[in-house]
Design an enzyme around this catalytic site. Structure first.
Site, PDB file in Angstrom:
ATOM      1  N   SER A 124       0.830  -1.205   0.000  1.00 50.17           N
ATOM      2  CA  SER A 124       0.000   0.000   0.000  1.00 50.17           C
ATOM      3  C   SER A 124       0.861   1.249   0.000  1.00 50.17           C
ATOM      4  O   SER A 124       1.979   1.250   0.546  1.00 50.17           O
ATOM      5  CB  SER A 124      -0.847  -0.026   1.270  1.00 50.17           C
ATOM      6  OG  SER A 124      -1.453   1.215   1.502  1.00 50.17           O
ATOM      7  N   TYR A 148      -1.677  -0.975  10.929  1.00 50.84           N
ATOM      8  CA  TYR A 148      -1.978  -1.565   9.615  1.00 50.84           C
ATOM      9  C   TYR A 148      -0.803  -1.309   8.659  1.00 50.84           C
ATOM     10  O   TYR A 148      -0.303  -2.222   7.994  1.00 50.84           O
ATOM     11  CB  TYR A 148      -3.278  -0.966   9.031  1.00 50.84           C
ATOM     12  CG  TYR A 148      -3.408  -1.225   7.546  1.00 50.84           C
ATOM     13  CD1 TYR A 148      -3.694  -2.506   7.076  1.00 50.84           C
ATOM     14  CD2 TYR A 148      -3.190  -0.209   6.605  1.00 50.84           C
ATOM     15  CE1 TYR A 148      -3.766  -2.770   5.714  1.00 50.84           C
ATOM     16  CE2 TYR A 148      -3.265  -0.460   5.252  1.00 50.84           C
ATOM     17  CZ  TYR A 148      -3.558  -1.739   4.801  1.00 50.84           C
ATOM     18  OH  TYR A 148      -3.611  -1.986   3.460  1.00 50.84           O
ATOM     19  N   LYS A 152       2.199  -3.814   6.563  1.00 47.74           N
ATOM     20  CA  LYS A 152       2.601  -3.798   5.149  1.00 47.74           C
ATOM     21  C   LYS A 152       4.115  -3.601   5.031  1.00 47.74           C
ATOM     22  O   LYS A 152       4.782  -4.289   4.254  1.00 47.74           O
ATOM     23  CB  LYS A 152       1.842  -2.689   4.394  1.00 47.74           C
ATOM     24  CG  LYS A 152       0.338  -2.944   4.260  1.00 47.74           C
ATOM     25  CD  LYS A 152       0.052  -4.213   3.478  1.00 47.74           C
ATOM     26  CE  LYS A 152      -1.422  -4.546   3.403  1.00 47.74           C
ATOM     27  NZ  LYS A 152      -1.702  -5.868   2.862  1.00 47.74           N
ATOM     28  N   ARG A 291      -9.108  14.846   9.559  1.00 45.79           N
ATOM     29  CA  ARG A 291      -9.127  13.532  10.213  1.00 45.79           C
ATOM     30  C   ARG A 291      -7.720  13.251  10.742  1.00 45.79           C
ATOM     31  O   ARG A 291      -6.741  13.360   9.983  1.00 45.79           O
ATOM     32  CB  ARG A 291      -9.540  12.472   9.173  1.00 45.79           C
ATOM     33  CG  ARG A 291      -9.738  11.081   9.732  1.00 45.79           C
ATOM     34  CD  ARG A 291     -10.338  10.133   8.699  1.00 45.79           C
ATOM     35  NE  ARG A 291      -9.495   9.957   7.515  1.00 45.79           N
ATOM     36  CZ  ARG A 291      -9.783   9.158   6.490  1.00 45.79           C
ATOM     37  NH1 ARG A 291     -10.915   8.475   6.492  1.00 45.79           N
ATOM     38  NH2 ARG A 291      -8.967   9.054   5.459  1.00 45.79           N
TER      39      ARG A 291
HETATM   40  P1  NAD Z   1     -10.963  -6.844   1.339  1.00 48.77           P
HETATM   41  O1  NAD Z   1     -11.166  -6.808   2.811  1.00 48.77           O
HETATM   42  O2  NAD Z   1     -12.145  -6.642   0.471  1.00 48.77           O
HETATM   43  O3  NAD Z   1     -10.233  -8.210   0.911  1.00 48.77           O
HETATM   44  C1  NAD Z   1      -9.355  -8.883   1.775  1.00 48.77           C
HETATM   45  C2  NAD Z   1      -9.860 -10.313   1.862  1.00 48.77           C
HETATM   46  O4  NAD Z   1      -8.986 -11.077   2.682  1.00 48.77           O
HETATM   47  C3  NAD Z   1     -11.254 -10.430   2.469  1.00 48.77           C
HETATM   48  O5  NAD Z   1     -12.045 -11.208   1.606  1.00 48.77           O
HETATM   49  C4  NAD Z   1     -11.018 -11.127   3.807  1.00 48.77           C
HETATM   50  O6  NAD Z   1     -12.123 -11.936   4.160  1.00 48.77           O
HETATM   51  C5  NAD Z   1      -9.772 -11.915   3.511  1.00 48.77           C
HETATM   52  N1  NAD Z   1      -8.921 -12.251   4.673  1.00 48.77           N
HETATM   53  C6  NAD Z   1      -8.433 -11.437   5.645  1.00 48.77           C
HETATM   54  N2  NAD Z   1      -7.635 -12.125   6.475  1.00 48.77           N
HETATM   55  C7  NAD Z   1      -7.588 -13.401   6.012  1.00 48.77           C
HETATM   56  C8  NAD Z   1      -6.925 -14.577   6.441  1.00 48.77           C
HETATM   57  N3  NAD Z   1      -6.152 -14.602   7.507  1.00 48.77           N
HETATM   58  N4  NAD Z   1      -7.104 -15.718   5.719  1.00 48.77           N
HETATM   59  C9  NAD Z   1      -7.912 -15.737   4.630  1.00 48.77           C
HETATM   60  N5  NAD Z   1      -8.554 -14.655   4.181  1.00 48.77           N
HETATM   61  C10 NAD Z   1      -8.397 -13.497   4.867  1.00 48.77           C
HETATM   62  O7  NAD Z   1      -9.836  -5.762   1.003  1.00 48.77           O
HETATM   63  P2  NAD Z   1      -9.317  -5.231  -0.409  1.00 48.77           P
HETATM   64  O8  NAD Z   1      -9.652  -3.790  -0.485  1.00 48.77           O
HETATM   65  O9  NAD Z   1      -9.737  -6.129  -1.493  1.00 48.77           O
HETATM   66  O10 NAD Z   1      -7.749  -5.327  -0.164  1.00 48.77           O
HETATM   67  C11 NAD Z   1      -6.979  -6.434  -0.587  1.00 48.77           C
HETATM   68  C12 NAD Z   1      -5.542  -6.247  -0.115  1.00 48.77           C
HETATM   69  O11 NAD Z   1      -5.048  -5.022  -0.637  1.00 48.77           O
HETATM   70  C13 NAD Z   1      -5.383  -6.143   1.400  1.00 48.77           C
HETATM   71  O12 NAD Z   1      -4.196  -6.797   1.778  1.00 48.77           O
HETATM   72  C14 NAD Z   1      -5.267  -4.655   1.649  1.00 48.77           C
HETATM   73  O13 NAD Z   1      -4.520  -4.370   2.813  1.00 48.77           O
HETATM   74  C15 NAD Z   1      -4.531  -4.208   0.396  1.00 48.77           C
HETATM   75  N6  NAD Z   1      -4.772  -2.796   0.047  1.00 48.77           N
HETATM   76  C16 NAD Z   1      -6.054  -2.332  -0.072  1.00 48.77           C
HETATM   77  C17 NAD Z   1      -6.264  -0.989  -0.360  1.00 48.77           C
HETATM   78  C18 NAD Z   1      -7.663  -0.418  -0.445  1.00 48.77           C
HETATM   79  O14 NAD Z   1      -7.826   0.793  -0.308  1.00 48.77           O
HETATM   80  N7  NAD Z   1      -8.710  -1.219  -0.682  1.00 48.77           N
HETATM   81  C19 NAD Z   1      -5.177  -0.141  -0.581  1.00 48.77           C
HETATM   82  C20 NAD Z   1      -3.887  -0.671  -0.487  1.00 48.77           C
HETATM   83  C21 NAD Z   1      -3.695  -1.995  -0.162  1.00 48.77           C
HETATM   84  C1  WQD Z   2      -9.333   9.865   0.952  1.00 48.69           C
HETATM   85  C2  WQD Z   2      -9.506  11.363   1.183  1.00 48.69           C
HETATM   86  C3  WQD Z   2      -9.789  11.962   3.488  1.00 48.69           C
HETATM   87  C4  WQD Z   2     -13.635   9.942   4.054  1.00 48.69           C
HETATM   88  C5  WQD Z   2      -6.798   4.818   3.017  1.00 48.69           C
HETATM   89  C6  WQD Z   2      -5.772   4.125   3.871  1.00 48.69           C
HETATM   90  C7  WQD Z   2      -4.622   3.664   3.012  1.00 48.69           C
HETATM   91  C8  WQD Z   2      -5.120   2.813   1.824  1.00 48.69           C
HETATM   92  C9  WQD Z   2      -6.214   3.500   1.073  1.00 48.69           C
HETATM   93  C10 WQD Z   2      -5.056   0.499   2.415  1.00 48.69           C
HETATM   94  C11 WQD Z   2      -8.737  11.899   2.378  1.00 48.69           C
HETATM   95  C12 WQD Z   2     -11.042  12.270   2.701  1.00 48.69           C
HETATM   96  C13 WQD Z   2     -12.466  10.435   3.516  1.00 48.69           C
HETATM   97  C14 WQD Z   2     -14.664  10.865   4.419  1.00 48.69           C
HETATM   98  C15 WQD Z   2     -13.284  12.671   3.637  1.00 48.69           C
HETATM   99  N1  WQD Z   2      -5.697   1.583   2.274  1.00 48.69           N
HETATM  100  N2  WQD Z   2     -12.295  11.775   3.302  1.00 48.69           N
HETATM  101  N3  WQD Z   2     -14.456  12.198   4.163  1.00 48.69           N
HETATM  102  O1  WQD Z   2      -6.984   7.843   3.846  1.00 48.69           O
HETATM  103  O2  WQD Z   2      -6.120   8.239   1.493  1.00 48.69           O
HETATM  104  O3  WQD Z   2      -6.202   5.945   2.397  1.00 48.69           O
HETATM  105  O4  WQD Z   2      -7.243   3.914   1.996  1.00 48.69           O
HETATM  106  O5  WQD Z   2      -3.874   0.310   2.285  1.00 48.69           O
HETATM  107  O6  WQD Z   2      -3.784   2.915   3.843  1.00 48.69           O
HETATM  108  O7  WQD Z   2      -5.306   5.041   4.859  1.00 48.69           O
HETATM  109  O8  WQD Z   2      -8.313   7.044   1.809  1.00 48.69           O
HETATM  110  O9  WQD Z   2     -10.663   7.105   1.105  1.00 48.69           O
HETATM  111  O10 WQD Z   2     -10.130   7.199   3.580  1.00 48.69           O
HETATM  112  O11 WQD Z   2      -9.611   9.159   2.154  1.00 48.69           O
HETATM  113  O12 WQD Z   2     -13.148  13.886   3.456  1.00 48.69           O
HETATM  114  O13 WQD Z   2     -15.741  10.478   4.938  1.00 48.69           O
HETATM  115  O14 WQD Z   2     -10.899  11.604   1.472  1.00 48.69           O
HETATM  116  O15 WQD Z   2      -9.554  12.942   4.451  1.00 48.69           O
HETATM  117  O16 WQD Z   2      -8.310  13.189   2.051  1.00 48.69           O
HETATM  118  P1  WQD Z   2      -6.857   7.391   2.465  1.00 48.69           P
HETATM  119  P2  WQD Z   2      -9.757   7.566   2.189  1.00 48.69           P
END
Ligand code: NAD
Ligand code: WQD
Length: 337
Positions: A124, A148, A152, A291
């Protein structure tokens, strides 16, 4: 041969499953369904005409992984499984460290035992912490501000050390920026449980009338309109990035890091205004305090992924807003609709 997607029933995993199946490869999913629904994979099957078998199990349990690797000829793995809510990770750090680190460690051990060495990992942009130098390049030092994020950073380190010690490993670390949107069919999408933490799903639920108003967190940032700027990336572009990473992993030993972003930052108000215009709906909002933990601006330098993987994001902010709303409109209660 098949590609194993841990966490493949989740938001990014289900879109990636669809993309991989459409490319002609087989997919197997291991997911504990803690934050996802089997329905997502049923819909992937409807869309592709191909089934991705789901093993309901946990990546932290060796026996669950053993079952998958002994039952299916797994050639490569994409490791999505993990918990991802930043706020929850601050409240329950042990849950996050145990789940996210144990999952990575156990998976690597079982992969090695079964002679599988190719892995693409979901990292991430959060690993860049509070760095203010934009755009963010892969060469910058990592450091985090919440448990979190540390899971990563630590998983990245575990994977890098593993590749350094054993040249059979081919490892790709993908740093996602802000994934949003849904498949254009509106049949699969992001389905957060409870009140969404992230901006786009929150906007969708306000537009639908389920939530009253969006709180825009901070309008005094040093950005063009004072609201936070992020690199939003369409989830289908992200899914295609995984396909490119899997191709790359096939013949590249070691561990390589890539940003997956568009390289363009949009503000919260850009999102609100584009969402309203493209979907012809109202998104009531008010300005609220910043936030805690948020930074003003965050966007990628996506040049390395383009140069090395031959991948770049194609879809626009308009596509992201249209597809997110299309999914929400057709599935007002997500997969429970
Ligand atoms: P998500 O929660 O929709 O998908 C993650 C999946 O992993 C879920 O289906 C959950 O049930 C499963 N899971 C969690 N722990 C598990 C375990 N121990 N064993 C088996 N299954 C397990 O999330 P997503 O948005 O699809 O994210 C996927 C990956 O990408 C995650 O690792 C997340 O940290 C990373 N990521 C997501 C974002 C984002 O904003 N969505 C951004 C950057 C990185
Ligand atoms: C985006 C922008 C908020 C909600 C997060 C995780 C990051 C990654 C992606 C997993 C910011 C603003 C948000 C609201 C708002 N996930 N906002 N009102 O914080 O950039 O990233 O998701 O790896 O680790 O931190 O994403 O969508 O929460 O926020 O104004 O109700 O929207 O302040 O500027 P963020 P976000």
């Amino acid at each position: 041969m098949a590609i194993l997607l841990t966490g493949g029933a989740g938001y990014i995993g289900s879109h990636t499953a669809l993309t991989i199946l459409n490319s002609g490869m087989d997919v197997v999913v291991l997911d504990n369904l803690l934050n996802s629904s089997e329905e997502a994979l049923k819909r992937v099957e409807q869309l592709t005409g191909k089934k991705a078998p789901l093993i309901v199990g946990d990546c932290t349990r060796k026996e669950d992984l053993e079952k998958v690797f002994s039952q299916y000829p797994i050639e490569q793995v994409v490791h999505f499984a993990g918990l991802k809510a930043v706020g929850e990770s601050v409240e329950k750090p042990l849950l996050y460290y145990r789940n996210n680190l144990d999952a990575t460690l156990t998976l690597l051990e079982v992969m090695r035992a079964h002679g599988c060495f190719d892995i693409v990992f979901s990292s991430s942009a959060t690993v860049y912490g509070t760095i203010q130098e934009m755009p963010l390049r892969e060469t910058l030092p990592v450091g985090c501000t919440n448990p979190y994020g540390w899971t990563k950073c630590m998983s990245e380190q575990i994977l890098k050390d593993t590749a350094a010690a054993d040249e059979r490993f081919h490892i790709v670390l993908l740093r996602y920026f802000n994934p949003v949107g849904a498949h254009e069919s509106g049949m699969i999408g992001e389905d957060p449980s409870g009140i969404p933490n992230n901006l786009m799903p929150f906007i969708c639920q306000v537009a639908r009338g389920r939530l009253k108003e969006l709180s825009v967190f901070g309008h005094d940032y040093p950005t063009k309109d004072g609201t936070g700027v992020r690199d939003y990336i369409h989830v289908m572009d992200l899914a295609e990035g995984h396909l490119a990473a899997l191709h790359y992993a096939r013949d590249h030993a070691g561990a390589e890091v890539f940003n997956l972003g568009t390289g363009t930052g949009y503000s919260v108000m850009d999102l609100v205004n584009t969402f309203e215009a493209v979907n012809q709906v109202k998104v009531p909002y008010h300005f609220a305090p910043r936030r805690p933990g948020d930074i003003a601006t965050c966007y990628a330098d996506p040049a390395k992924a383009k140069e090395v993987l031959g991948w770049s994001a194609k879809r626009t902010l308009t596509d992201m807003c249209r597809d997110a709303w299309n999914w929400q409109k057709h599935n007002p209660d997500g997969y429970r609709s």
